[in-house]
Scaffold this motif. Structure first.
Motif, PDB file in Angstrom:
ATOM      1  N   ARG A  34      27.483 -31.715-168.065  1.00  6.52           N
ATOM      2  CA  ARG A  34      26.853 -30.552-168.697  1.00  6.52           C
ATOM      3  C   ARG A  34      27.808 -29.885-169.681  1.00  6.52           C
ATOM      4  NH1 ARG A  34      25.546 -24.741-167.437  1.00  6.52           N
ATOM      5  NH2 ARG A  34      26.966 -24.756-165.657  1.00  6.52           N
ATOM      6  N   PHE A  35      29.059 -29.680-169.280  1.00  4.59           N
ATOM      7  CA  PHE A  35      30.003 -29.005-170.160  1.00  4.59           C
ATOM      8  C   PHE A  35      30.458 -29.892-171.311  1.00  4.59           C
ATOM      9  CE2 PHE A  35      30.055 -25.916-166.769  1.00  4.59           C
ATOM     10  CZ  PHE A  35      30.014 -24.748-167.512  1.00  4.59           C
ATOM     11  N   THR A  36      30.439 -31.205-171.127  1.00  7.65           N
ATOM     12  CA  THR A  36      30.710 -32.102-172.253  1.00  7.65           C
ATOM     13  C   THR A  36      29.597 -31.960-173.286  1.00  7.65           C
ATOM     14  OG1 THR A  36      31.951 -33.666-170.901  1.00  7.65           O
ATOM     15  CG2 THR A  36      30.991 -34.522-172.934  1.00  7.65           C
ATOM     16  N   GLY A  37      28.351 -31.880-172.837  1.00  3.06           N
ATOM     17  CA  GLY A  37      27.226 -31.690-173.751  1.00  3.06           C
ATOM     18  C   GLY A  37      27.293 -30.351-174.481  1.00  3.06           C
ATOM     19  N   LEU A  38      27.657 -29.296-173.762  1.00  7.73           N
ATOM     20  CA  LEU A  38      27.791 -27.982-174.399  1.00  7.73           C
ATOM     21  C   LEU A  38      28.927 -27.980-175.413  1.00  7.73           C
ATOM     22  CD1 LEU A  38      27.307 -25.708-171.246  1.00  7.73           C
ATOM     23  CD2 LEU A  38      25.751 -25.878-173.200  1.00  7.73           C
ATOM     24  N   SER A  39      30.043 -28.630-175.074  1.00  8.94           N
ATOM     25  CA  SER A  39      31.166 -28.726-176.008  1.00  8.94           C
ATOM     26  C   SER A  39      30.752 -29.477-177.270  1.00  8.94           C
ATOM     27  CB  SER A  39      32.357 -29.447-175.360  1.00  8.94           C
ATOM     28  OG  SER A  39      32.902 -28.682-174.318  1.00  8.94           O
ATOM     29  N   ALA A  40      30.002 -30.563-177.091  1.00 12.28           N
ATOM     30  CA  ALA A  40      29.543 -31.344-178.243  1.00 12.28           C
ATOM     31  C   ALA A  40      28.660 -30.500-179.156  1.00 12.28           C
ATOM     32  CB  ALA A  40      28.794 -32.587-177.767  1.00 12.28           C
ATOM     33  N   ALA A  41      27.785 -29.706-178.573  1.00 11.03           N
ATOM     34  CA  ALA A  41      26.898 -28.858-179.384  1.00 11.03           C
ATOM     35  C   ALA A  41      27.712 -27.845-180.191  1.00 11.03           C
ATOM     36  CB  ALA A  41      25.887 -28.146-178.483  1.00 11.03           C
ATOM     37  N   VAL A  42      28.720 -27.240-179.577  1.00 15.04           N
ATOM     38  CA  VAL A  42      29.558 -26.257-180.279  1.00 15.04           C
ATOM     39  C   VAL A  42      30.347 -26.938-181.394  1.00 15.04           C
ATOM     40  CG1 VAL A  42      31.583 -24.759-180.030  1.00 15.04           C
ATOM     41  CG2 VAL A  42      29.706 -24.605-178.392  1.00 15.04           C
ATOM     42  N   TRP A  98      28.929 -19.710-181.047  1.00  9.27           N
ATOM     43  CA  TRP A  98      29.705 -20.921-181.319  1.00  9.27           C
ATOM     44  C   TRP A  98      31.080 -20.559-181.876  1.00  9.27           C
ATOM     45  CZ3 TRP A  98      31.634 -22.115-186.054  1.00  9.27           C
ATOM     46  CH2 TRP A  98      31.043 -21.539-187.174  1.00  9.27           C
ATOM     47  N   VAL A  99      31.177 -19.411-182.546  1.00 12.84           N
ATOM     48  CA  VAL A  99      32.474 -18.983-183.070  1.00 12.84           C
ATOM     49  C   VAL A  99      33.409 -18.647-181.911  1.00 12.84           C
ATOM     50  CG1 VAL A  99      33.665 -17.236-184.449  1.00 12.84           C
ATOM     51  CG2 VAL A  99      31.445 -18.118-185.206  1.00 12.84           C
ATOM     52  N   GLU A 100      32.906 -17.901-180.909  1.00 16.91           N
ATOM     53  CA  GLU A 100      33.718 -17.577-179.727  1.00 16.91           C
ATOM     54  C   GLU A 100      34.071 -18.842-178.957  1.00 16.91           C
ATOM     55  OE1 GLU A 100      32.009 -13.172-178.535  1.00 16.91           O
ATOM     56  OE2 GLU A 100      30.820 -14.938-178.011  1.00 16.91           O
ATOM     57  N   ALA A 101      33.066 -19.698-178.743  1.00 18.15           N
ATOM     58  CA  ALA A 101      33.285 -20.929-177.985  1.00 18.15           C
ATOM     59  C   ALA A 101      34.257 -21.860-178.710  1.00 18.15           C
ATOM     60  CB  ALA A 101      31.964 -21.634-177.724  1.00 18.15           C
ATOM     61  N   GLY A 102      34.264 -21.796-180.035  1.00 13.31           N
ATOM     62  CA  GLY A 102      35.164 -22.637-180.814  1.00 13.31           C
ATOM     63  C   GLY A 102      36.631 -22.296-180.601  1.00 13.31           C
ATOM     64  N   GLN A 103      36.920 -21.116-180.053  1.00 11.17           N
ATOM     65  CA  GLN A 103      38.303 -20.692-179.805  1.00 11.17           C
ATOM     66  C   GLN A 103      38.820 -21.107-178.428  1.00 11.17           C
ATOM     67  OE1 GLN A 103      39.941 -19.286-182.401  1.00 11.17           O
ATOM     68  NE2 GLN A 103      38.008 -19.681-183.434  1.00 11.17           N
ATOM     69  N   ILE A 104      37.966 -21.722-177.625  1.00 14.39           N
ATOM     70  CA  ILE A 104      38.368 -22.143-176.277  1.00 14.39           C
ATOM     71  C   ILE A 104      39.436 -23.228-176.386  1.00 14.39           C
ATOM     72  CG2 ILE A 104      37.582 -23.304-174.180  1.00 14.39           C
ATOM     73  CD1 ILE A 104      34.822 -22.014-174.680  1.00 14.39           C
ATOM     74  N   PRO A 105      40.591 -23.032-175.744  1.00 16.11           N
ATOM     75  CA  PRO A 105      41.678 -24.021-175.857  1.00 16.11           C
ATOM     76  C   PRO A 105      41.277 -25.432-175.414  1.00 16.11           C
ATOM     77  CG  PRO A 105      42.454 -22.048-174.730  1.00 16.11           C
ATOM     78  CD  PRO A 105      40.976 -21.894-174.912  1.00 16.11           C
ATOM     79  N   GLY A 106      40.472 -25.540-174.370  1.00 13.21           N
ATOM     80  CA  GLY A 106      40.112 -26.849-173.834  1.00 13.21           C
ATOM     81  C   GLY A 106      38.760 -27.362-174.299  1.00 13.21           C
ATOM     82  N   LEU A 107      38.224 -26.803-175.377  1.00 12.02           N
ATOM     83  CA  LEU A 107      36.907 -27.225-175.858  1.00 12.02           C
ATOM     84  C   LEU A 107      36.885 -28.734-176.078  1.00 12.02           C
ATOM     85  CD1 LEU A 107      34.086 -26.322-176.796  1.00 12.02           C
ATOM     86  CD2 LEU A 107      35.018 -26.182-179.116  1.00 12.02           C
ATOM     87  N   GLY A 108      35.903 -29.392-175.479  1.00 16.05           N
ATOM     88  CA  GLY A 108      35.771 -30.839-175.614  1.00 16.05           C
ATOM     89  C   GLY A 108      36.513 -31.627-174.555  1.00 16.05           C
ATOM     90  N   ARG A 109      37.276 -30.939-173.741  1.00 12.78           N
ATOM     91  CA  ARG A 109      37.992 -31.628-172.668  1.00 12.78           C
ATOM     92  C   ARG A 109      37.204 -31.509-171.369  1.00 12.78           C
ATOM     93  NH1 ARG A 109      44.035 -29.790-172.968  1.00 12.78           N
ATOM     94  NH2 ARG A 109      44.218 -31.378-171.355  1.00 12.78           N
ATOM     95  N   GLY A 121      39.744 -28.830-169.531  1.00 14.97           N
ATOM     96  CA  GLY A 121      41.079 -29.396-169.696  1.00 14.97           C
ATOM     97  C   GLY A 121      41.900 -29.116-168.452  1.00 14.97           C
ATOM     98  N   ARG A 122      43.211 -29.067-168.608  1.00 12.46           N
ATOM     99  CA  ARG A 122      44.078 -28.758-167.463  1.00 12.46           C
ATOM    100  C   ARG A 122      43.828 -27.317-167.066  1.00 12.46           C
ATOM    101  NH1 ARG A 122      48.661 -26.093-166.489  1.00 12.46           N
ATOM    102  NH2 ARG A 122      48.982 -25.575-168.669  1.00 12.46           N
ATOM    103  N   PRO A 123      43.392 -27.069-165.818  1.00 14.59           N
ATOM    104  CA  PRO A 123      43.068 -25.696-165.424  1.00 14.59           C
ATOM    105  C   PRO A 123      44.292 -24.785-165.452  1.00 14.59           C
ATOM    106  CG  PRO A 123      42.712 -27.220-163.581  1.00 14.59           C
ATOM    107  CD  PRO A 123      43.169 -28.026-164.742  1.00 14.59           C
TER     108      PRO A 123
END
Length: 198
Positions: free
Chosen positions: A139-147, A104-115, A9-11
């Motif tokens: 690559r990060f879009t794919g990782l976000s989708a998996a989470v 996935w629980v930790e990654a799910g808390q990322i503010p910009g997940l999916g951006r 997302g916005r850095p």
């Protein structure tokens, strides 16, 4: 709370929960992302050519950007040397690292997940860097989708249809042609008792 670096997302960079003023120049964000994601510390000549090849003095431009990066990250971070090393404080959190190596629980808390990685930051002048950035964004879009898929499935299994709807909607937004995401969204609406939405 320490240092938090968010590049999805916005850095942004936060120190002790407060957002730090952004750096002067977009290439500081590009430099930070590259140093975090490079497999090994890159040499100064490589970095200068990769990011500042269009400058009158690429090595001077790199030095200026390293100074800005040090200011952005604060006194507890070390940036420099040959090759260029980035050493963050032990308690620092980086959204990219949470996504690649956290649960996935930790990654799910990322503010910009999916951006998008470095959303809104376009670096012209280096086709090599542009190609690298495009590949990392995919690559990060794919990782976000998996989470998001795993989190939505877990919320469904726990009987939490409304939360699953939100997660599945975000998943579908990443790729509108993803049939599995649409099927998951239908299941989430059904679990929430919204047959009209399903």
């Amino acid at each position: 709370m320490g240092l938090a670096i968010n590049l999805l997302g916005r850095p942004s960079v936060l120190r002790d929960g407060q957002e730090v003023a952004p750096p002067r120049g977009r290439k500081v964000w590009a430099l930070l992302a590259y140093l975090l994601l490079a497999g090994a510390p890159p040499g100064r000549s490589r970095l200068a050519g990769l990011l500042f090849g269009d400058a009158d003095d690429p090595l001077a431009a790199l030095r200026w950007n390293l100074v800005e990066l040090r200011r952005l990250l604060g006194p507890d971070t070390t940036v420099g040397g040959e090759p260029v090393r980035l050493e963050l404080p032990p308690d620092a959190t980086v959204d990219l690292r949470l996504l690649t190596s956290g649960t996935w629980v930790e990654a799910g808390q990322i503010p910009g997940l999916g951006r998008e990685l470095l959303e809104g930051v376009e670096i012209a002048g280096s086709s090599t860097f542009e190609t690298w950035l495009l590949a990392e964004r995919r690559r990060f879009t794919g990782l976000s989708a998996a989470v998001l898929r795993e989190a939505a499935t877990a919320r469904l299994a726990a009987g939490d249809g409304p939360t699953a709807i939100g997660l599945a909607t975000r998943l579908g937004a990443l790729d509108e042609y993803d049939e599995e995401a649409h099927a998951l969204l239908v299941r989430a609406y059904s679990a929430a008792g919204d047959t009209g939405g399903a």
